[in-house]
Design a protein around this motif. Structure first.
Motif, PDB file in Angstrom:
ATOM      1  N   VAL B  11      85.529  35.424 112.173  1.00 15.17           N
ATOM      2  CA  VAL B  11      84.731  34.256 111.784  1.00 15.17           C
ATOM      3  C   VAL B  11      84.709  33.290 112.954  1.00 15.17           C
ATOM      4  CG1 VAL B  11      84.300  32.645 109.919  1.00 15.17           C
ATOM      5  CG2 VAL B  11      85.836  34.563 109.560  1.00 15.17           C
ATOM      6  N   TRP B  14      81.609  28.291 114.610  1.00 13.77           N
ATOM      7  CA  TRP B  14      80.305  27.710 114.252  1.00 13.77           C
ATOM      8  C   TRP B  14      79.241  28.727 114.568  1.00 13.77           C
ATOM      9  CZ3 TRP B  14      75.972  24.733 116.440  1.00 13.77           C
ATOM     10  CH2 TRP B  14      75.378  23.898 115.489  1.00 13.77           C
ATOM     11  N   PHE B  15      77.973  28.319 114.490  1.00 13.99           N
ATOM     12  CA  PHE B  15      76.906  29.269 114.798  1.00 13.99           C
ATOM     13  C   PHE B  15      77.090  29.824 116.210  1.00 13.99           C
ATOM     14  CE2 PHE B  15      74.505  26.130 112.016  1.00 13.99           C
ATOM     15  CZ  PHE B  15      74.879  26.784 110.868  1.00 13.99           C
ATOM     16  N   VAL B  16      76.593  31.020 116.428  1.00 16.60           N
ATOM     17  CA  VAL B  16      76.726  31.670 117.744  1.00 16.60           C
ATOM     18  C   VAL B  16      76.167  30.773 118.840  1.00 16.60           C
ATOM     19  CG1 VAL B  16      76.038  33.617 119.144  1.00 16.60           C
ATOM     20  CG2 VAL B  16      76.555  33.957 116.725  1.00 16.60           C
ATOM     21  N   ASN B  17      76.953  30.588 119.926  1.00 12.36           N
ATOM     22  CA  ASN B  17      76.469  29.832 121.079  1.00 12.36           C
ATOM     23  C   ASN B  17      77.250  30.314 122.303  1.00 12.36           C
ATOM     24  OD1 ASN B  17      78.915  28.131 121.604  1.00 12.36           O
ATOM     25  ND2 ASN B  17      78.510  27.578 119.458  1.00 12.36           N
ATOM     26  N   ALA B  43      79.190  33.727 111.243  1.00 14.59           N
ATOM     27  CA  ALA B  43      79.019  32.348 111.720  1.00 14.59           C
ATOM     28  C   ALA B  43      78.932  31.384 110.552  1.00 14.59           C
ATOM     29  CB  ALA B  43      77.753  32.250 112.563  1.00 14.59           C
ATOM     30  N   PRO B  44      79.925  30.522 110.368  1.00 18.60           N
ATOM     31  CA  PRO B  44      79.895  29.547 109.275  1.00 18.60           C
ATOM     32  C   PRO B  44      79.190  28.262 109.716  1.00 18.60           C
ATOM     33  CG  PRO B  44      81.950  29.356 110.423  1.00 18.60           C
ATOM     34  CD  PRO B  44      81.143  30.406 111.155  1.00 18.60           C
ATOM     35  N   ALA B  45      78.854  27.411 108.759  1.00 18.63           N
ATOM     36  CA  ALA B  45      78.229  26.143 109.107  1.00 18.63           C
ATOM     37  C   ALA B  45      79.287  25.060 109.248  1.00 18.63           C
ATOM     38  CB  ALA B  45      77.227  25.751 108.031  1.00 18.63           C
ATOM     39  N   ASP B  46      80.480  25.309 108.682  1.00 19.49           N
ATOM     40  CA  ASP B  46      81.529  24.298 108.693  1.00 19.49           C
ATOM     41  C   ASP B  46      82.747  24.839 109.439  1.00 19.49           C
ATOM     42  OD1 ASP B  46      83.566  22.577 108.277  1.00 19.49           O
ATOM     43  OD2 ASP B  46      83.387  22.502 106.081  1.00 19.49           O
ATOM     44  N   ASN B  48      85.594  24.071 109.597  1.00 14.64           N
ATOM     45  CA  ASN B  48      86.890  23.999 108.916  1.00 14.64           C
ATOM     46  C   ASN B  48      87.149  25.209 108.031  1.00 14.64           C
ATOM     47  OD1 ASN B  48      87.515  21.252 109.850  1.00 14.64           O
ATOM     48  ND2 ASN B  48      85.692  20.775 108.663  1.00 14.64           N
ATOM     49  N   ASP B  49      86.087  25.986 107.758  1.00 11.88           N
ATOM     50  CA  ASP B  49      86.267  27.129 106.861  1.00 11.88           C
ATOM     51  C   ASP B  49      87.016  28.305 107.486  1.00 11.88           C
ATOM     52  OD1 ASP B  49      85.034  25.656 104.984  1.00 11.88           O
ATOM     53  OD2 ASP B  49      83.117  26.719 105.013  1.00 11.88           O
ATOM     54  N   PRO B  51      89.571  29.025 109.527  1.00 12.89           N
ATOM     55  CA  PRO B  51      91.026  29.187 109.374  1.00 12.89           C
ATOM     56  C   PRO B  51      91.428  29.439 107.927  1.00 12.89           C
ATOM     57  CG  PRO B  51      90.481  27.037 110.328  1.00 12.89           C
ATOM     58  CD  PRO B  51      89.207  27.752 110.154  1.00 12.89           C
ATOM     59  N   LEU B  53      89.703  30.892 105.660  1.00 16.48           N
ATOM     60  CA  LEU B  53      89.322  32.242 105.238  1.00 16.48           C
ATOM     61  C   LEU B  53      90.294  33.273 105.777  1.00 16.48           C
ATOM     62  CD1 LEU B  53      85.490  31.804 105.611  1.00 16.48           C
ATOM     63  CD2 LEU B  53      86.831  31.914 103.513  1.00 16.48           C
ATOM     64  N   ASN B 144      78.002  11.804 112.339  1.00 17.12           N
ATOM     65  CA  ASN B 144      77.878  13.193 111.943  1.00 17.12           C
ATOM     66  C   ASN B 144      76.910  14.069 112.696  1.00 17.12           C
ATOM     67  OD1 ASN B 144      79.744  13.969 110.100  1.00 17.12           O
ATOM     68  ND2 ASN B 144      78.846  12.654 108.551  1.00 17.12           N
ATOM     69  N   PHE B 145      75.636  14.107 112.234  1.00 16.32           N
ATOM     70  CA  PHE B 145      74.759  15.189 112.689  1.00 16.32           C
ATOM     71  C   PHE B 145      74.055  14.887 113.991  1.00 16.32           C
ATOM     72  CE2 PHE B 145      74.942  14.860 108.096  1.00 16.32           C
ATOM     73  CZ  PHE B 145      75.522  16.073 107.787  1.00 16.32           C
TER      74      PHE B 145
ATOM     75  N   TRP C 192      74.527  26.482 103.965  1.00 17.64           N
ATOM     76  CA  TRP C 192      75.681  25.884 104.656  1.00 17.64           C
ATOM     77  C   TRP C 192      76.961  26.591 104.244  1.00 17.64           C
ATOM     78  CZ3 TRP C 192      74.575  19.966 103.800  1.00 17.64           C
ATOM     79  CH2 TRP C 192      73.369  19.654 104.423  1.00 17.64           C
ATOM     80  N   GLY C 194      77.581  29.271 104.595  1.00 14.36           N
ATOM     81  CA  GLY C 194      77.924  30.205 105.656  1.00 14.36           C
ATOM     82  C   GLY C 194      76.887  31.285 105.734  1.00 14.36           C
ATOM     83  N   SER C 196      73.866  33.163 108.762  1.00 11.37           N
ATOM     84  CA  SER C 196      73.260  33.101 110.087  1.00 11.37           C
ATOM     85  C   SER C 196      71.785  33.375 109.954  1.00 11.37           C
ATOM     86  CB  SER C 196      73.899  34.132 111.007  1.00 11.37           C
ATOM     87  OG  SER C 196      75.263  34.214 110.707  1.00 11.37           O
ATOM     88  N   LEU C 204      69.889  23.408 110.964  1.00  8.60           N
ATOM     89  CA  LEU C 204      71.197  22.888 111.365  1.00  8.60           C
ATOM     90  C   LEU C 204      71.441  23.225 112.830  1.00  8.60           C
ATOM     91  CD1 LEU C 204      73.080  21.333 109.620  1.00  8.60           C
ATOM     92  CD2 LEU C 204      74.385  23.403 109.168  1.00  8.60           C
ATOM     93  N   ASN C 207      69.110  21.370 115.092  1.00 14.15           N
ATOM     94  CA  ASN C 207      69.506  19.966 115.131  1.00 14.15           C
ATOM     95  C   ASN C 207      70.668  19.783 116.100  1.00 14.15           C
ATOM     96  OD1 ASN C 207      69.580  17.193 114.107  1.00 14.15           O
ATOM     97  ND2 ASN C 207      71.583  17.828 113.320  1.00 14.15           N
TER      98      ASN C 207
ATOM     99  N   TRP D 192      77.390  10.879 104.529  1.00 11.38           N
ATOM    100  CA  TRP D 192      77.283  11.736 105.720  1.00 11.38           C
ATOM    101  C   TRP D 192      76.328  11.128 106.719  1.00 11.38           C
ATOM    102  CZ3 TRP D 192      76.464  17.127 103.036  1.00 11.38           C
ATOM    103  CH2 TRP D 192      77.613  17.412 102.276  1.00 11.38           C
ATOM    104  N   MET D 210      92.698  19.568 107.235  1.00 10.08           N
ATOM    105  CA  MET D 210      93.352  20.542 106.372  1.00 10.08           C
ATOM    106  C   MET D 210      94.235  19.880 105.319  1.00 10.08           C
ATOM    107  SD  MET D 210      92.569  23.601 106.661  1.00 10.08           S
ATOM    108  CE  MET D 210      91.191  24.146 107.651  1.00 10.08           C
TER     109      MET D 210
END
Ligand SMILES: Nc1ncnc2c1ncn2[C@@H]1O[C@H](COP(=O)(O)OP(=O)(O)OP(=O)(O)O)[C@@H](O)[C@H]1O
Ligand SMILES: Nc1ncnc2c1ncn2[C@@H]1O[C@H](COP(=O)(O)OP(=O)(O)OP(=O)(O)O)[C@@H](O)[C@H]1O
Ligand SMILES: [Mg+2]
Ligand SMILES: [Mg+2]
Lengths: 244, 300, 254, 254, 244
Positions: B11, B14-17, B43-46, B48-49, B51, B53, B144-145, C192, C194, C196, C204, C207, D192, D210
């Motif tokens: 995992v 973040w998204f592939v980069n 690739a997760p969006a967050d 924090n997920d 670890p 998982l 944030n974004f 979100w 998760g 791809s 996202l 952005n 947010w 965490m």
């Protein structure tokens, strides 16, 4: 049956009132508007609390009552014919049985003059036609006890006359309570006529017109009774006046 | 033969980069296959997920951040660092080059944007302290974004949490070049930005060693053939094929861990001390309990 | 005006308003690009966008189907039993307060990384308006009908299925309209959890990389999907409850 | 059972179910901690949580007030004019498809980093169910009433304000119920947009560190707020439309 | 007035039909249920398209018509008294004026026997009481032209008799169209009696009972007319039969 008491925001409609429907006979209930006819009907039908209904054979009323309320209560999304067999739809039927019922209903609709509107939605019917559809639904139920609240009020003299005959025929031998505003109607169809009067209200009577219904209103004896009935009604109206 | 290959779920943070260059290259060039691995990159969006998982055994390896690792371990997640992906910090404090802030001192009384990562305040606090400022000398706003937009649009005077290999190029391309202040130059001990973590219980699994071996091959191949690698990389997803990613690619390569498995436990101890000083860590568990060099131990 | 021309004119009008807004407010393109730039990006990247759009569309469709189903079912359940009302309702209400990042790990844990967890998230967002609206409809059945049915010895079940539910269809319809409107964002939020792929992912990603034109191009496509879906549901709903009179003259025309 | 005891029992029941779920599914605490851990975290950090809760609560209240206002107003506007229907409705529908990260920069640019931009975001999420439900109510006015009013030479305005709107209040009420349920998440999403306070922020932050127990403690508080708000609106709405008969026996009791 | 044509899903109700309401007189319209009385009323009221209404003074009907439909159409959220002054509320009034109107309305309610229910919600009224409230609302409008669709159908003989008197008094000198099912009612109140018959329907008549209304139904001349009316109705009913 007996009513302990029925109170609507402060007004005591009935108090320790007793009322008996003779089996197999038509009982007509008259009375000034607002005296409590509909309420009494609802009590008998078990739609309002406070009534103690006792039957001669001791069995309950479940499954033995058909009710035609003051409003037609047709379901707007069902065609007339489906509204007529509503009771059976609600109790559940096989498809085959339903087909049979529809034929029966169509016949009934023909007799109330709605054959051509069997497939129409209630919204497409005139006031009187809606009332006739509701009557057909009630007759379709084919119950031993039938409670009707002004079933002919929206009908013209001729149609009304015809439907009175129809009802008298189909409901002969049933225990019927007919609430009506029309003394002649009562005299024409009823075996026992009561006038509901006073507050708390009590049924006064019965008047007992001679001969088997449907009778000819022109009959002299009836005219005499009509006069009496009107007197009774006037008294009752006066009572209600002063009560309110 | 892929049929016999062992399945391995990785995992990403973040998204592939371009940060993930070695992983993508290893997959595309077949280095994983060569090690008898069938690796799936998720690739997760967050960030924090991953670890969580891995800790929940939903994945075998997660790409995470060293600073977070310390906190995760403290919170009882059964995670161990098994390798490094990016061996320098990427996080940095960025302001407009032609803006009012020339030196960190100039931040006094100004707005600093951040995107909740969990310890921006710690980083910034240390950097400010170096210049005689305290955290409450600046106003922290969570943007944030939109890290770079907010600083470009002047809504904030600086942002902490910007990645030097991305946001800087981004601002360049947007025509508003930025100036970066690097935490490791401002009193924050150096750390590994991106690391591989695995579940404590699975450390003996040979797949992990083979995974690291494949990643090392891929890293070196990438360093040797940067342009070929870039073409390989951008071909995997059209969304990656743009100027920004290309620049980021070039900016990232020198920061890749040349020896992914190797562990500099001094670096981990120092950072633990730092976090403890910042009040984020209550204790300093022995490094060995949460970071290992799998290839150091001799094969069983 | 022909009912085919009409929407086009409206669309043109809205694009124009958008352009004017951007110019008037002097918005920098990295905050809100004008329609020109966005359409260019759309044209340039269309197959990329369409590929992701396809994913999102399927999530939307699945989401609204399952959402409506689950929403309607829970409403009926609650209407049918006071226990359901007492125990289920609080959970449903609370479910609306759960942010995606709290749920995501759970969903992934239970449903994996695939479509399932995304759709589940979308459903959680979509179902509630359906439940609430339908339940209110089920509550407001004309009392006379119920009484009539009672005298006809209808079982509670028959009353529910043959009177309450049909009578509440217009309410259900208005719940479905809301569901249709929130389904796209539901799918995006779902992504979100998760993934791809999908417009949510694309946006996202774009952005974070300041490919603002691309992001808004994707958003434009999402918006169009939302509108189309909403119109479809609106038409459909009205067709179903035709017996329900509508009294806003202009509602009858397109 | 006393109407005060009741909710407590329900709450206890739900906590128990939660505990059982955690044990049965063997969920690790960093994915879903049991109520025990969460309540401990709540107790330990209560003043921190309450401080943030206060912020969020005010956002929720503002959001639902403005959202209902805006929602009701737009519904009336659309019901009143077909132009509004044609031009405004698409925008409202699209507004539901806009993800927060696309809007955030705009909102911040226009409204700054204060309360305003967060509340604006919350309003965007909250208003739609109100609009949709109320609009449907306004559409379904009994035709007979409208005709009567026409014969009485009532202006279109009078018909709207004195017949359509009162007749649509039950529909508005059901819209408000949904609004109440989504208001909390609206506020959280609003946070947010860029804030350093509020339960939404606290949860994000705790999640990043965490501190899962803390995150769920904050979530628990949010959930309680959501329930309280929903109950309040539910009661209120029913009181307002008392004339509307309800026919689910058990709805009359708490 | 004239009707080009009114078609309800296939059935042509009216075709090139002309109908004249004499000013300042009561015109009564009878006819079998479903023939089109209500539809005609709605046409005159401008609630259905296809009618061309011409007035002698050439002015339009806006602001000059009061309508009492077949359903009471009371607003369930307004107390009876507010329903009675609904027209004024809709047209907008000052608070002072409204107080005056309420007093007036209360008086009217007293005369229809609802004084004690002025503050009650319609749901708390009996069928007949609702109808009386609707009647009060119509009379309250105080318009030169009044269209009433079976205004007394839900009332008992006595109350009905009293309210007929009331209406006759208050609406004397107005142009009234009264749709009724009750021949005696028509004979008692109407100057000109029409029977709507056939499909497409045309008004037949008028019958012109002698003397000023309200008349005493017992009167011999009236009984003769009644017979004629009934014949007419029977024919009309028969026509409608075969039409459908
Ligand atoms: N909305 C409608 N859609 C279709 N057909 C209609 C509609 N309204 C009335 N009709 C038809 O028009 C005819 C006349 O209806 P109308 O209500 O005028 O009869 P009516 O004379 O008032 O009868 P009643 O005395 O029973 O009220 C009826 O056959 C009815 O089926
Ligand atoms: N739901 C209710 N709430 C309060 N009061 C009611 C309710 N229903 C009826 N009443 C009162 O009870 C009395 C009797 O009503 P009911 O309907 O039985 O009269 P009725 O004899 O049927 O009159 P009508 O002949 O006009 O139908 C009326 O005074 C009415 O105000
Ligand atoms: Mg009655
Ligand atoms: Mg009629």
């Amino acid at each position: 049956m007996g009513v302990r008491r029925l109170v609507y925001d402060g007004t005591v409609l009935f108090e320790n009132m007793r009322f008996r429907l003779e089996g197999a006979l038509w009982t007509c209930l008259l009375g000034p508007s607002g005296v409590g006819k509909t309420s009494l009907l609802r009590l008998i039908a078990g739609l309002a609390p406070g009534a103690l209904v006792v039957t001669d054979d001791g069995r309950g009323l479940e499954g033995r009552v058909a009710l035609m309320a003051q409003q037609d209560l047709l379901l707007p999304w069902l065609p007339v014919i489906e509204n007529v067999i509503l009771g059976y739809r609600l109790r559940g039927t096989t498809r085959a049985e339903r087909r049979r019922l529809r034929d029966q209903a169509r016949e009934l609709l023909a007799r109330v003059g709605l054959e051509r509107h069997a497939e129409a939605l209630p919204a497409a019917l005139s006031g009187g036609m809606r009332q006739r559809a509701a009557l057909a639904r009630t007759l379709m139920e084919d119950r031993p006890i039938v409670l009707m609240d002004e079933p002919f009020s929206a009908l013209d003299a001729i149609t009304r006359h015809r439907l009175q005959e129809l009802a008298a025929g189909l409901l002969a031998g049933r225990t019927v309570l007919l609430v009506t505003h029309n003394p002649l109607e009562a005299l024409r169809l009823g075996h026992r006529l009561y006038v509901l009067s006073g507050r708390p209200a009590t049924p006064r009577g019965p008047l007992l017109p001679k001969g088997p219904p449907p009778r000819d209103p022109a009959d002299q004896a009836l005219l005499a009774l009509e006069a009496e009935l009107l007197r009774e009604l006037t008294r009752s109206a006066a009572l209600l006046e002063e009560a309110s | 033969p892929a049929a016999a290959a062992d399945k391995l779920t990785v995992v990403l943070d973040w998204f592939v980069n371009p940060d993930h260059a070695p992983l993508v290259v290893a997959r595309e060039k077949g280095f994983f296959e060569g090690e008898g691995l069938d690796v799936e990159l998720v690739a997760p969006a967050d960030p924090n997920d991953p670890p969580k998982l891995v800790a929940a055994k939903q994945a075998d390896i997660a790409v995470s951040y060293q600073p977070q690792l310390h906190l995760q371990v403290q919170e009882g997640l059964p995670l161990v660092r098994i390798g490094t992906l990016v061996a320098t910090p990427l996080n940095s404090l960025v302001v407009l080059k032609d803006g009012p802030v020339k030196r960190i001192e100039d931040l006094k009384g100004r707005k600093v944007g951040f995107s909740v990562g969990g310890f921006e305040d710690a980083l910034l606090g240390a950097m400010l302290a170096r210049h005689g400022l305290k955290l409450d000398d600046v106003e922290l706003v969570n943007v944030n974004f939109s890290l770079s937009p907010s600083v470009i649009a002047g809504q904030v005077d600086g942002v902490i949490g910007a990645f030097r290999n991305f946001e800087l190029n981004q601002m360049d391309l947007a025509g508003h070049p930025g100036r970066a202040f690097y935490p490791e130059e401002e009193g924050v001990p150096a750390y590994d930005e991106l690391i591989y973590v695995a579940h404590k219980d699975g450390l003996a699994r040979p797949e992990l060693r083979r995974f690291l071996a494949a990643v090392e091959q891929a890293t070196l191949w990438t360093l040797n053939h940067p342009d070929e690698a870039w073409n390989l990389f951008k071909a995997t997803d059209k969304a990656l094929d743009d100027e920004l990613n290309h620049r980021a690619w070039n900016a990232t390569l020198p920061r890749l861990a040349h020896s992914p498995a190797a562990l500099d436990d001094g670096r981990y101890r120092r950072f633990a001390v730092f976090l403890k000083a910042q009040g984020l860590l209550k204790a300093e568990p022995p490094v060995a309990s949460y970071a290992v060099d799998l290839l150091a131990e001799k094969q069983p | 005006m022909s009912r085919f021309l009409r929407p086009l004119v409206t669309a043109a009008g809205i694009l124009l308003a958008w352009e004017l807004l951007v110019r008037a407010a002097g918005l920098p393109p990295f905050i809100l690009p004008g329609p020109g730039r966005v359409l260019t990006a759309l044209a340039a990247q269309h197959e990329l966008i369409l590929r992701h759009a396809a994913v999102t569309l399927s999530e939307i469709v699945l989401g609204i189907l399952l959402g409506s189903l689950f929403g309607a079912a829970s409403a009926v359940l609650i209407a049918a039993s006071r226990h359901a009302r007492r125990w289920l309702m609080p959970l449903l209400v609370v479910s609306q307060a759960l942010p995606v990042f709290a749920l995501a790990p759970l969903l992934v844990l239970w449903l994996g990384y695939g479509m399932a967890s995304k759709v589940a998230m979308a459903v959680i967002i979509i179902f509630f308006p359906v439940t609430a609206a339908f339940l209110d409809g089920l509550r407001r059945t004309e009392p006379g009908w119920i009484e009539l049915a009672r005298v006809m010895d209808a079982s509670a079940f028959a009353i529910l299925t043959r009177i309450r539910i049909p009578a509440a269809l217009p309410a259900l319809a208005s719940g479905l309209r809301v569901a249709a409107a929130v389904a796209p964002i539901g799918a995006v939020v779902g992504e979100w959890v998760g993934s791809s792929a999908g417009l949510g992912y694309l946006m996202l990603h774009a952005n974070a990389r300041m490919q603002v034109d691309l992001m808004f191009a994707a958003l434009l496509v999402l918006a169009v999907m939302a509108l189309a879906l909403w119109l479809a549901v609106d038409r459909g709903a009205r067709a179903v409850v035709r017996w329900q009179p509508e009294t806003l003259a202009h509602d009858h025309q397109g």
